[in-house]
Design an enzyme around this catalytic site. Structure first.
Site, PDB file in Angstrom:
ATOM      1  N   CYS A   1       0.911  -1.193   0.050  1.00  0.00           N
ATOM      2  CA  CYS A   1       0.040   0.037  -0.069  1.00  0.00           C
ATOM      3  C   CYS A   1       0.642   1.196  -0.073  1.00  0.00           C
ATOM      4  O   CYS A   1       1.755   1.484   0.685  1.00  0.00           O
ATOM      5  CB  CYS A   1      -0.885   0.150   1.221  1.00  0.00           C
ATOM      6  SG  CYS A   1      -1.568   1.710   1.666  1.00  0.00           S
TER       7      CYS A   1
ATOM      8  N   CYS B   1       0.407   3.330   3.507  1.00  0.00           N
ATOM      9  CA  CYS B   1       0.735   2.929   4.739  1.00  0.00           C
ATOM     10  C   CYS B   1       2.372   3.669   5.102  1.00  0.00           C
ATOM     11  O   CYS B   1       3.035   3.985   4.202  1.00  0.00           O
ATOM     12  CB  CYS B   1       1.128   1.428   4.747  1.00  0.00           C
ATOM     13  SG  CYS B   1      -0.318   0.573   5.041  1.00  0.00           S
TER      14      CYS B   1
ATOM     15  N   HIS C   1      -4.121   0.522   8.270  1.00  0.00           N
ATOM     16  CA  HIS C   1      -4.570   0.273   6.803  1.00  0.00           C
ATOM     17  C   HIS C   1      -5.890  -0.386   7.067  1.00  0.00           C
ATOM     18  O   HIS C   1      -6.735  -0.177   6.144  1.00  0.00           O
ATOM     19  CB  HIS C   1      -3.679  -0.723   6.123  1.00  0.00           C
ATOM     20  CG  HIS C   1      -4.002  -1.125   4.700  1.00  0.00           C
ATOM     21  ND1 HIS C   1      -3.591  -0.279   3.755  1.00  0.00           N
ATOM     22  CD2 HIS C   1      -4.613  -2.288   4.187  1.00  0.00           C
ATOM     23  CE1 HIS C   1      -3.988  -0.702   2.684  1.00  0.00           C
ATOM     24  NE2 HIS C   1      -4.601  -1.960   2.780  1.00  0.00           N
TER      25      HIS C   1
ATOM     26  N   ASN D   1     -13.686   9.727  -0.949  1.00  0.00           N
ATOM     27  CA  ASN D   1     -14.409   8.755  -1.843  1.00  0.00           C
ATOM     28  C   ASN D   1     -14.120   7.482  -1.053  1.00  0.00           C
ATOM     29  O   ASN D   1     -12.934   6.917  -0.984  1.00  0.00           O
ATOM     30  CB  ASN D   1     -13.663   8.395  -3.218  1.00  0.00           C
ATOM     31  CG  ASN D   1     -13.976   9.693  -4.085  1.00  0.00           C
ATOM     32  OD1 ASN D   1     -15.084  10.206  -4.111  1.00  0.00           O
ATOM     33  ND2 ASN D   1     -13.029  10.150  -5.038  1.00  0.00           N
TER      34      ASN D   1
ATOM     35  N   SER E   1      -9.226   4.067  -5.154  1.00  0.00           N
ATOM     36  CA  SER E   1      -8.358   3.247  -5.645  1.00  0.00           C
ATOM     37  C   SER E   1      -7.400   2.465  -4.808  1.00  0.00           C
ATOM     38  O   SER E   1      -6.694   1.524  -5.020  1.00  0.00           O
ATOM     39  CB  SER E   1      -7.531   3.654  -7.028  1.00  0.00           C
ATOM     40  OG  SER E   1      -6.856   4.965  -6.344  1.00  0.00           O
TER      41      SER E   1
ATOM     42  N   HIS F   1      -6.865   1.977   1.929  1.00  0.00           N
ATOM     43  CA  HIS F   1      -6.412   2.860   3.129  1.00  0.00           C
ATOM     44  C   HIS F   1      -7.062   4.072   3.624  1.00  0.00           C
ATOM     45  O   HIS F   1      -7.405   4.774   2.520  1.00  0.00           O
ATOM     46  CB  HIS F   1      -4.720   3.111   3.001  1.00  0.00           C
ATOM     47  CG  HIS F   1      -4.113   3.464   4.009  1.00  0.00           C
ATOM     48  ND1 HIS F   1      -3.232   2.637   4.712  1.00  0.00           N
ATOM     49  CD2 HIS F   1      -4.191   4.397   4.985  1.00  0.00           C
ATOM     50  CE1 HIS F   1      -2.646   3.422   5.895  1.00  0.00           C
ATOM     51  NE2 HIS F   1      -3.289   4.461   6.098  1.00  0.00           N
TER      52      HIS F   1
ATOM     53  N   HIS G   1      -8.374   7.347   3.629  1.00  0.00           N
ATOM     54  CA  HIS G   1      -7.800   8.585   3.339  1.00  0.00           C
ATOM     55  C   HIS G   1      -8.951   9.570   2.438  1.00  0.00           C
ATOM     56  O   HIS G   1     -10.109   9.041   2.035  1.00  0.00           O
ATOM     57  CB  HIS G   1      -6.616   8.297   2.418  1.00  0.00           C
ATOM     58  CG  HIS G   1      -6.810   7.923   0.958  1.00  0.00           C
ATOM     59  ND1 HIS G   1      -7.331   6.563   0.806  1.00  0.00           N
ATOM     60  CD2 HIS G   1      -6.998   8.538  -0.116  1.00  0.00           C
ATOM     61  CE1 HIS G   1      -7.706   6.489  -0.491  1.00  0.00           C
ATOM     62  NE2 HIS G   1      -7.506   7.521  -1.249  1.00  0.00           N
TER      63      HIS G   1
ATOM     64  N   GLN H   1      -9.186  13.197   0.465  1.00  0.00           N
ATOM     65  CA  GLN H   1      -8.461  14.541  -0.550  1.00  0.00           C
ATOM     66  C   GLN H   1      -8.927  15.608  -0.224  1.00  0.00           C
ATOM     67  O   GLN H   1     -10.022  15.988  -0.006  1.00  0.00           O
ATOM     68  CB  GLN H   1      -8.675  13.885  -2.165  1.00  0.00           C
ATOM     69  CG  GLN H   1      -8.356  12.496  -2.396  1.00  0.00           C
ATOM     70  CD  GLN H   1      -8.224  12.268  -4.091  1.00  0.00           C
ATOM     71  OE1 GLN H   1      -7.734  13.142  -4.530  1.00  0.00           O
ATOM     72  NE2 GLN H   1      -8.961  11.390  -4.128  1.00  0.00           N
TER      73      GLN H   1
HETATM   74  O1  LIG Z   1      -7.858  10.526  -6.997  1.00  0.00           O
HETATM   75  P1  LIG Z   1      -8.354   9.226  -7.085  1.00  0.00           P
HETATM   76  O2  LIG Z   1      -8.768   8.502  -5.832  1.00  0.00           O
HETATM   77  O3  LIG Z   1      -7.176   8.471  -7.768  1.00  0.00           O
HETATM   78  O4  LIG Z   1      -9.618   9.274  -8.097  1.00  0.00           O
HETATM   79  C1  LIG Z   1     -10.763   9.073  -7.795  1.00  0.00           C
HETATM   80  O5  LIG Z   1     -11.152  10.363  -7.264  1.00  0.00           O
HETATM   81  C2  LIG Z   1     -11.171  11.400  -8.313  1.00  0.00           C
HETATM   82  C3  LIG Z   1     -11.932  12.523  -7.451  1.00  0.00           C
HETATM   83  O6  LIG Z   1     -13.141  12.555  -7.208  1.00  0.00           O
HETATM   84  C4  LIG Z   1     -11.872  11.044  -9.589  1.00  0.00           C
HETATM   85  O7  LIG Z   1     -11.562  12.276 -10.589  1.00  0.00           O
HETATM   86  C5  LIG Z   1     -11.415   9.904  -9.911  1.00  0.00           C
HETATM   87  O8  LIG Z   1     -12.240   9.409 -11.197  1.00  0.00           O
HETATM   88  C6  LIG Z   1     -11.714   8.695  -9.007  1.00  0.00           C
HETATM   89  O9  LIG Z   1     -11.528   7.512  -9.311  1.00  0.00           O
END
Ligand SMILES: O=P(O)(O)O[C@H]1O[C@H](CO)[C@@H](O)[C@H](O)[C@H]1O
Ligand SMILES: O=P(O)(O)O[C@H]1O[C@H](CO)[C@@H](O)[C@H](O)[C@H]1O
Lengths: 339, 339
Positions: free
Chosen positions: A51, A54, A113, A153, A161, A164, A166, A168
Site C-alpha cells: 500500500c 501505509c 490500513h 471517496n 483506488s 487505506h 484517506h 483528498q
Molecule cells: O484521485 P483518485 O482517488 O485516484 O480518483 C478518484 O477520485 C477522483 C476525484 O473525485 C476522481 O476524479 C476519479 O475518477 C476517482 O477514481
C-alpha cells in the site's frame, strides 16, 4: 406532512442548488435483475507492504511516507490541478476555456490500513478534523487558491483506488459549479432575511423532527428534504459558521462524534463497510465577504437495497434530473434506528 | 488551438448548461489499482425464454409481449412517473414539493435479444427513430405532458437491468433540471442573435475540424468542446430543427446512419459491447414557442482506459465540478480512426 409526499410521484426543491429531485415512493417494489457489486475484502491487515499510503512505504513519486502516527498528508502525485505560473484565457465565439490553477493533497486518516472513519475513535477523527482546519486555512491563505474542496471517496464502487483510510483536498483558483450554486442561493437568502438559510432550515427540521437522525450539543445529522442518494445525509452545525475554522475549539470533537455516529450507522445498514463520497461545502477563500455561508458536510452513498445493489444515476438522471425511490423520511427512519 | 488546452489544467465552458468542466490533460499517466468492471457475457441467444422483453414472453405485470417484428413499446410496469389526477403543491418555509405527473414507456429496439444498436441495420435503427418521433408527438400531445425525455441505458455498468436492446421514454408535466438549463441558454442566444446557438457552434466546429468525428449530408457527430465523459459524443442535425419531428422524412435514415456509425466505433474502441447512457434533448411540448431549441442526441459512455476501467464521477465531481483527463480533441482523434 402532505400525503402525496409519501405515496405519489413528486419533485422536491433543493434550496442550496435550486434544482429539483424526482421522488417515486411507489417504485420500491421494482424487481432487480441488474448489476450486483462485488464486495471488497473486509479483513484487511493493519499494515500492507504493497500500500502506497501505509507508513514507511514508497509512493509512485519515489517519496517514502514517514512513520506517521495519526494523520498525514502529501501533495497528490498525480494531481488534477497544479499551481500554474501563467493565467491564460481562450475565447473564440462559442468556445471558452481558462487555465485553472490549484493544489491537490491526499490526507491519510490513520496509519492503520484496516480502519475506516467508522472504526476510528472520536479522538482519532478529531485529529482529522483539525488537519482539515489547518489545510483549509493554509491552502486558503495562498493567493491563487479561492476555494478548498475537502472530500473522501470511500469504497471501490466510489472509484476509490486504495482502501487505506484517506480523503483528498483539491483546492483551486475559481469557484466550482456546485459551490457557485450554493453561494448564490445562500447569498440571496441572507441579503433578504439577514439570517443563515441553513440555520432557518434546521429550525424547521427540528420542528418536523422526521428527517433528523441524530443531534449532539453542536451538530445535527439529517436526511435533507431534497436528498438525492438513497441514504444521503448532511451534518450541519447548529450555530451559524461560515467555514470549519469557526467551529469553537471545544466543539471539533462534537463534529468528530457526528461523523463517527453516522459512519457507524451506515456500516450497520447493510452490514458492510459502507461506500460513499463525502464532502464539505464552505465559504470560498477569495477574501470576499461570505457571511451568507453556513458550512455543512454531505454524504452521498450509492447503495440502495443491499451491500451489492446500488442506485444508478444514469439515463434519466443524467439527461433530466436525479430520481429516487425511497423518501427522505423513510430513509431517516431506517437510519435513526441504527444510531 | 492554444497550447494550454493540450497540456495544462483548465476549465471549459458548456454553452448549453452554462457549467464548467475541469480538464487535466497531464493526468492520463495516473496508475489504476481500483475497481475493475466485470464484462457482461457477449454471446447472447437471439431469444431468451427468461427475458421479459423478448417477443411472446410474460412480463412482471402478467401481460404477454406480442410477437413483434421490429420495434415494440409498452408502459413501464414500475413507472417512476404516473398520470395523476390531482395536482398538489406543498410549501412550508424552506420546504417545497409538487406532484409530478407523467408516463414512462419501455421501447424495445429489436425482437432479437442478442443485438444492440451497433449490430442493427440502418433500416432497423430507422424504425426506432420513427417510433421515437411517434412517441414524442403522441405523448407531447397529451395535456399534462410538457417534456418527453427519450434515453437509453446500455450495459450493466450503466444500471441497465436487461441486456435486451431497449431504451426508455419518461415524459412528464414539468421541465427537468437539465432541460431548464439548456432552454435558458438557447433562448437567450436566440433572442440576441436570431440564430440557433448550436447551429453557430457547428459552424465553428467545422472550421476547427478537430473535434468532428463523422458527418453525413444531414448530421454531424462530434466530441463537444466541453465533453465531460471520456468519449462523450453528440449527434447534431446540420439544419436548425427544434425537435425530432422536424427531421425531413428523407433524413431519418441519415440520423440512423449517424447512430449506427457512432455505436459501431464505440464497440471497436475497447473491443466490447460499449456501455453508455444516451439521450435526446429537444423542445418541450408545452405548446409554447421553442424556436430557440436545436435538438441533439448525446452519448455519455463511462469507460476510460479499457473495457473494465471506467471513469468515476465521485467526490470532487459530485461536490465541485466534473473532471476529465484526456482532452476532447484526443478522444476525437482516437474515435475518428475507428469510423
Ligand atoms: O484521485 P483518485 O482517488 O485516484 O480518483 C478518484 O477520485 C477522483 C476525484 O473525485 C476522481 O476524479 C476519479 O475518477 C476517482 O477514481
Ligand atoms: O428503469 P431501469 O432500467 O430499471 O433502471 C435504470 O434506469 C433508470 C432511469 O435512468 C434509473 O432510475 C435506475 O436507477 C436504473 O437502474
Amino acid at each position: 406532512m402532505e400525503k402525496f409526499l409519501t405515496d405519489q410521484s413528486h419533485k422536491r426543491f433543493n434550496i442550496l442548488t435550486r434544482e429539483w429531485v424526482l421522488v417515486s415512493p411507489h417504485r420500491t417494489k421494482r424487481p432487480w435483475q441488474g448489476k450486483q457489486e462485488s464486495l471488497p475484502a473486509m479483513d484487511r491487515p493493519s499494515y500492507d507492504p504493497a500500500c502506497y499510503l501505509c507508513p514507511g512505504n514508497e509512493r509512485a513519486s519515489g517519496d517514502v511516507n514517514p512513520d506517521y502516527e495519526d494523520v498525514f498528508f502529501f501533495e497528490n502525485d498525480f494531481a488534477a490541478l497544479k499551481s500554474q505560473v501563467e493565467e491564460q484565457k481562450f475565447e473564440d465565439g462559442l468556445l471558452r476555456a481558462e487555465t485553472e490553477s490549484g493544489i491537490c493533497k491526499v490526507i491519510c486518516f490513520s496509519p492503520d490500513h484496516s480502519k475506516s472513519l467508522a472504526d476510528m475513535s472520536i479522538d482519532g477523527i478529531d485529529k482529522v478534523v483539525k488537519m482539515w482546519q489547518r489545510e483549509y486555512r493554509d491552502l486558503g491563505n495562498q493567493d491563487h487558491i479561492n476555494y478548498v474542496q475537502i472530500f473522501e471517496n470511500k469504497g471501490e464502487v466510489m472509484g476509490c483506488s486504495n482502501p487505506h483510510p484517506h480523503g483528498q483536498i483539491w483546492s483551486q483558483s475559481s469557484l466550482p459549479n456546485e459551490v457557485v450554486k450554493k453561494d448564490r442561493s445562500q447569498r440571496s437568502y441572507f441579503e433578504k432575511h439577514k439570517k443563515s438559510m441553513l440555520g432557518e432550515y434546521l429550525e424547521q427540521e427540528q420542528a418536523y423532527n422526521d428527517r433528523i437522525i441524530y443531534e449532539n450539543e453542536a451538530f445535527i445529522v439529517l436526511i435533507p428534504f431534497w436528498a438525492v442518494w438513497p441514504y444521503e445525509a448532511m451534518i450541519v452545525p447548529k450555530t451559524h459558521q461560515t467555514n470549519i475554522l469557526e467551529i469553537p475549539t471545544a466543539e471539533t470533537s462534537l463534529f468528530a462524534d457526528a461523523i463517527s455516529r453516522l459512519t457507524k450507522a451506515y456500516d450497520k445498514l447493510f452490514d458492510c463497510s459502507f461506500p460513499y463520497s463525502s464532502g464539505i461545502h464552505q465559504a470560498p477563500t477569495d477574501g470576499k465577504d461570505h457571511s451568507h455561508w453556513h458550512w455543512h458536510m454531505s454524504f452521498y452513498p450509492p447503495l440502495l437495497r443491499s451491500a451489492t445493489v446500488k442506485k444508478f444515476m444514469v439515463g434519466y438522471e443524467m439527461f433530466a434530473s436525479p430520481q429516487r425511490d425511497i423518501t427522505a423520511e423513510s430513509a431517516a427512519e431506517i437510519l435513526r434506528d441504527l444510531f
